[in-house]
Enzyme design. Structure first.
Site, mmCIF file in Angstrom:
data_model
loop_
_atom_site.group_PDB
_atom_site.id
_atom_site.type_symbol
_atom_site.label_atom_id
_atom_site.label_comp_id
_atom_site.label_asym_id
_atom_site.label_seq_id
_atom_site.Cartn_x
_atom_site.Cartn_y
_atom_site.Cartn_z
ATOM 1 N N TYR A 105 22.204 -67.469 40.464
ATOM 2 C CA TYR A 105 21.067 -68.400 40.380
ATOM 3 C C TYR A 105 21.289 -69.649 41.221
ATOM 4 O O TYR A 105 20.339 -70.199 41.769
ATOM 5 C CB TYR A 105 20.776 -68.766 38.925
ATOM 6 C CG TYR A 105 19.997 -67.695 38.219
ATOM 7 C CD1 TYR A 105 18.771 -67.268 38.735
ATOM 8 C CD2 TYR A 105 20.476 -67.087 37.071
ATOM 9 C CE1 TYR A 105 18.057 -66.261 38.109
ATOM 10 C CE2 TYR A 105 19.769 -66.085 36.441
ATOM 11 C CZ TYR A 105 18.557 -65.664 36.960
ATOM 12 O OH TYR A 105 17.840 -64.667 36.355
ATOM 13 N N GLU A 127 38.813 -46.390 22.581
ATOM 14 C CA GLU A 127 37.652 -46.353 23.482
ATOM 15 C C GLU A 127 36.386 -46.859 22.812
ATOM 16 O O GLU A 127 35.716 -47.735 23.335
ATOM 17 C CB GLU A 127 37.403 -44.930 23.998
ATOM 18 C CG GLU A 127 36.090 -44.832 24.784
ATOM 19 C CD GLU A 127 35.822 -43.469 25.408
ATOM 20 O OE1 GLU A 127 36.756 -42.673 25.513
ATOM 21 O OE2 GLU A 127 34.670 -43.239 25.809
ATOM 22 N N ASP A 140 38.128 -40.603 24.093
ATOM 23 C CA ASP A 140 37.493 -39.288 24.044
ATOM 24 C C ASP A 140 38.306 -38.312 24.894
ATOM 25 O O ASP A 140 39.120 -38.724 25.720
ATOM 26 C CB ASP A 140 36.068 -39.349 24.617
ATOM 27 C CG ASP A 140 35.105 -40.033 23.649
ATOM 28 O OD1 ASP A 140 35.447 -40.156 22.457
ATOM 29 O OD2 ASP A 140 34.012 -40.444 24.103
#
Lengths: 533, 369
Positions: B101, B197, B249
């Protein structure tokens, strides 16, 4: 036999019901075949026929056309169409037949390039007006500045296909040397847009830049299409039919009607490109003696002759009978009606389909006022006449779709026209334009014609590609320049901020940078190079 | 292995920025084309030495010379350096989004979208070899959640007073890793760090007080660990000398986007991996063999998974160094199946606490390097 007798009875009964229907009656029932299928089309077809005839007539006497077309709205669906020209006019005796007898005209039998072909058009409009309003049409003709004009009010007898003269008188037509004025009242509908009369006249002005056209639409806001060139179209020559283009039935009819004493004479005088030697070859192959009287030829012999024509090598027909618009005039026509940034045109050499000479021309207008996010617009012309309806059935449209426009710098989705701010104008000039139907809207897909259209498009495409490449290059140079000017101040400002430079120091590096970057000589180092440290 | 303290003072960083700007300035005055040199940020410019333990740069550089095509990027890079200098001068920071910005003030040199400003920021970071936090830029995302036997020593941002944060006292919540972790101190008697995770699995282990039972510290990575999260784990593990176990996983994304980034860093920011990696991390599960051993419910591999596996075997320097990983990948591709860590719930919701983790932690043969 019983059954046979019964059949005869049937046949006899049927015979009482069978009677010849006149051409006028036929077209009264099948008016869609001629382009009168709906009120919008009826209006534009009528104007088209009248304008085409006027332009042809002016061309016959080598005069620059001055046309006035007016559409007056009488009631919601009732219009009066008035077309006036400065052509040669029509002699008094011919007027009723030309305007009030279908299939009467001089063009049908001639092998010559002209706008109208069948001679159906004008009288069909008269008939249509008569059927929808009950009004007769008014024709004024003047053939000599020193003579008065003739005024006719005409009607067609639909049973006999003969003109009925409602009124006939001599009148004064002031300020007019010669010409025709036709007034037809009919049921119609006036609309603007792609298929409108307005668009038709605009395109006519493009393909006939030698004409002055004044157009008064129903709202009375006069549109003037001014002449862009004083060069008159070359007068097309009339030629004999070429044997390759003749069908068996036509051949038989020609032989039956021929006054020739021998086939040799018949062939050499009725066709183009048949020498005595070729005539002999044809007859020898067909096993018909060269000295047979043509009108005694039986069907079997005719068939043999017809087949041997196909097997005989005959020189292509002469092509000097064609009158193309020409690259220069094409460009002038486009320039005068379309405000674009680039124009190009190509006229292909004449060639032949089925024994008929034809010639394809093409012209592009690119950029300028044209919109870039739309598909390219196609303007189709046959013998200078704009074709507005049935675009997708036309060989011109198909050929344009099949052209690989990407090769010429335009974007194109598969199987579609390119998306570009462009108008492509394609003109076919021929002694006999092969339309797919009698309403003369779409050109048939003869391979020779499709091939020529594509070649013409490609020729223009190459010129367009050169222009687009140059434009892109120029834009690139321009972009770079503006890029430099845009970002140099930021370089100066950023360094000033980082190193607390004075304004003068910041200015100094901006000046140096501008010199360094704008000077093209030594190719600046490639933006990013990979090297191992 | 100890983590180098890679802290520079703001003054030192400003010096680096100034000298680079000065170089550009002098080159221009001498009418020479100024250049910026960056290491190439891609897996192809990365090497992996297991002894060092992280991805480091191979030494390919790209040179951006100032010309018509590069002038915009050049001006933007200088502007970004200027912004960094301003921030450091007043001892402030800006988020990546804020920096984007700020650029809206730069007229034609402004960024249209944030990815453009992020790229330029990464360029500056890589050019100087200084991480963006030290340049005054901080990321938007949070570092990770911590629960367990750990006391974090921080300072009150206003008073500067020492703060002791006890990570056992967050109840069902957790301590949140700050964007900058260099100033933190640690007190712990935990035996190991478990980096998890998914937030869901972290919740379960936290809720049932697994950290108490196993005497450990739980950290939720929430997908690919942020730099701050990696740095936090690294400093904690180094300073306290405790091992790090990753529990993810059983799929390609977990192996190579989450675990590998945790352990050796990313290919994209290899110039900084030295600090943002946890070389001592071990992968305890879910391994492809776990899927078989624990008869886990599976999902079929997607085309992208297979592509990712082939790519890892062919191009990933980390995988090339570890035969065990190559075997694991091949095994998974062959089976065509993947499993999530929550698939253990098939055997009961607390199976993971009661059976799976204790069994896995006992047997380091079942881990992957």
């Amino acid at each position: 036999m019983a059954t046979k007798k019964k059949e005869q009875n049937h046949a006899e009964r049927l015979a009482q019901e069978q009677k010849a229907i006149s051409v006028s009656q036929f077209f009264e029932r099948n008016r869609h075949l001629l382009g009168f299928d709906n009120p919008i089309k009826a209006l534009s077809t009528t104007i088209k026929e009248l304008v085409d005839n006027s332009l042809d007539a002016c061309q016959e006497i080598n005069i620059l056309p001055e046309l006035t077309i007016q559409i007056k709205q009488k009631a919601e669906k009732k219009f009066i169409i008035i077309v006036e020209d400065n052509g040669p006019g029509i002699v008094k005796e011919q007027i009723p037949k030309v305007f009030a007898k279908l299939l009467y005209g001089s063009k049908f039998s001639k092998m010559r390039q002209s706008r109208g072909q069948q001679g159906i058009g004008v009288s069909a409009s008269v008939l249509y007006g008569q059927l929808t309003t009950g009004k007769s049409s008014k024709i004024t003709s003047k053939i000599d500045p020193k003579k008065p004009a003739h005024f006719y009010e005409l009607h067609i007898d639909v049973n006999t296909n003969e003109p009925e003269i409602v009124q006939e008188k001599e009148i004064e037509w002031l300020n007019k040397d010669h010409g025709i004025k036709v007034e037809i009242e009919l049921e119609g509908k006036y609309q603007r847009g792609r298929l409108s009369v307005d668009e038709y006249l605009k395109q006519t002005a493009i393909s006939n830049p030698h004409a002055n056209i004044t157009y008064i639409p129903p709202d009375n806001k006069v549109v003037k299409y001014l002449r862009g060139t004083k060069e008159l179209p070359k007068e097309p020559k009339e030629i004999q039919p070429h044997p390759y283009g003749v069908e068996l039935g036509v051949l038989i009819r020609m032989m039956k009607a021929s006054p020739s004493k021998t086939l040799l004479h018949f062939f050499t005088t009725s066709f183009s490109r048949i020498s005595a030697k070729t005539a002999k070859e044809i007859c020898d192959k067909a096993n018909v003696p060269l000295n047979t009287k043509p009108h005694t030829i039986n069907h079997q012999q005719a068939d043999a002759l017809f087949n041997s024509i196909a097997k005989t090598k005959i020189m292509a027909p002469p092509t000097n009978c064609l009158s193309p618009i020409g690259e220069d005039v094409l460009t002038k026509g486009l320039k005068k009606e379309i405000n674009a940034e680039f124009y190009t045109a190509a006229t292909r050499p004449p060639t032949v389909y089925r024994g008929m000479p034809f010639q394809i021309e093409c012209a592009f207008a690119y950029g300028g006022d044209l919109k870039g996010d739309e598909l390219m617009k196609i303007m189709r012309f046959a013998n200078r006449v704009p074709l507005q309806y049935m675009q997708s059935a036309c060989a011109i449209f198909k050929s344009s779709q099949q052209t690989a426009w990407k090769n010429y710098g335009l974007s194109q989705s598969k199987g579609a026209l390119p998306t570009a701010p462009m108008v492509a104008m394609i003109h076919i000039a021929s002694v006999w334009v092969p339309f797919t139907s009698e309403s003369k809207e779409a050109i048939a897909h003869y391979p020779e014609i499709v091939k020529e259209i594509k070649l013409a498009l490609q020729e223009c495409g190459r010129k367009l590609a050169i222009y687009l490449r140059r434009k892109k290059k120029d834009a690139e140079v321009e972009r770079k320049k503006s890029y430099i000017i845009k970002y140099i101040p930021h370089m100066g400002e950023a360094l000033k901020e980082l190193l607390e430079l004075t304004d003068a120091q910041s200015k100094e590096i901006q000046v140096i940078l501008k010199q360094q970057l704008e000077a093209p000589p030594e190719e600046p180092k490639v933006g990013t190079t990979v090297k191992t440290k | 292995m100890t983590a180098k303290k890679q802290v520079r003072t703001n003054k030192e960083t400003i010096k680096v920025i100034d000298s680079s700007a000065k170089d550009v300035y002098t080159k221009i005055l001498k009418k020479k084309s100024p250049e910026m040199i960056f290491p190439i940020r891609a897996l192809s410019n990365v090497k992996y030495d297991p002894k060092k333990g992280f991805f480091e740069l191979l030494g390919k550089y790209k040179t951006r010379a100032l010309n018509v095509n590069t002038i915009k990027a050049f001006a933007q890079t200088l502007k970004m350096m200027g912004l960094s200098k301003n921030l450091l001068n007043v001892n402030d920071t800006a988020t990546k989004r804020e920096a984007y910005y700020v650029s809206k003030n730069w007229g034609d040199a402004r960024f249209k979208e944030q990815p453009e400003s992020d790229t330029v920021m990464d360029d500056v970071e890589a050019m100087f070899g200084i991480n963006r936090e030290q340049l005054g830029f901080i990321p938007e995302e949070k570092g990770g959640a911590v629960a367990g036997e750990l006391v974090v020593i921080d300072k009150d941002p206003n008073t500067g007073a020492k703060l002791k944060i006890d990570c056992t006292k967050f109840g069902s919540g957790a301590y949140s890793v700050p964007t900058s972790v260099e100033h933190l101190g640690f007190e712990t008697k935990a035996k190991f760090i478990l980096a998890i995770e998914t937030a869901g699995m972290f919740e379960r282990l936290n809720k049932h007080g697994y950290w108490k039972k196993a005497n450990c510290i739980l950290i939720s990575m929430g997908g690919v660990p942020t730099r701050a999260c990696r740095r936090f784990i690294r400093r904690l593990a180094d300073e306290k000398g405790i091992p790090v176990y990753a529990f993810c996983d059983g799929d390609m994304y977990a192996f190579f986007n989450i675990y590998r980034t945790l352990k050796v860093g990313s290919g994209n920011a290899a110039h900084l991996n030295e600090f943002f990696c946890v070389p001592q991390a071990r992968f305890i599960g879910i391994t492809p063999q776990d899927i078989v051993d624990y008869k886990l419910p599976t999902h079929p591999l997607k085309d992208v998974d297979i592509k990712r596996a082939k790519d890892a075997l062919k191009n990933d320097p980390f995988v090339k160094q570890h035969k065990e990983w190559q075997k694991a990948i091949q095994q998974q591709v062959k089976s065509g199946q993947r499993a999530e860590q929550q698939a253990l719930a098939k055997w009961g919701l607390n199976y993971v606490i009661d059976k799976y983790l204790p069994q896995k932690l006992k047997n380091d043969k079942t881990w992957l390097p």
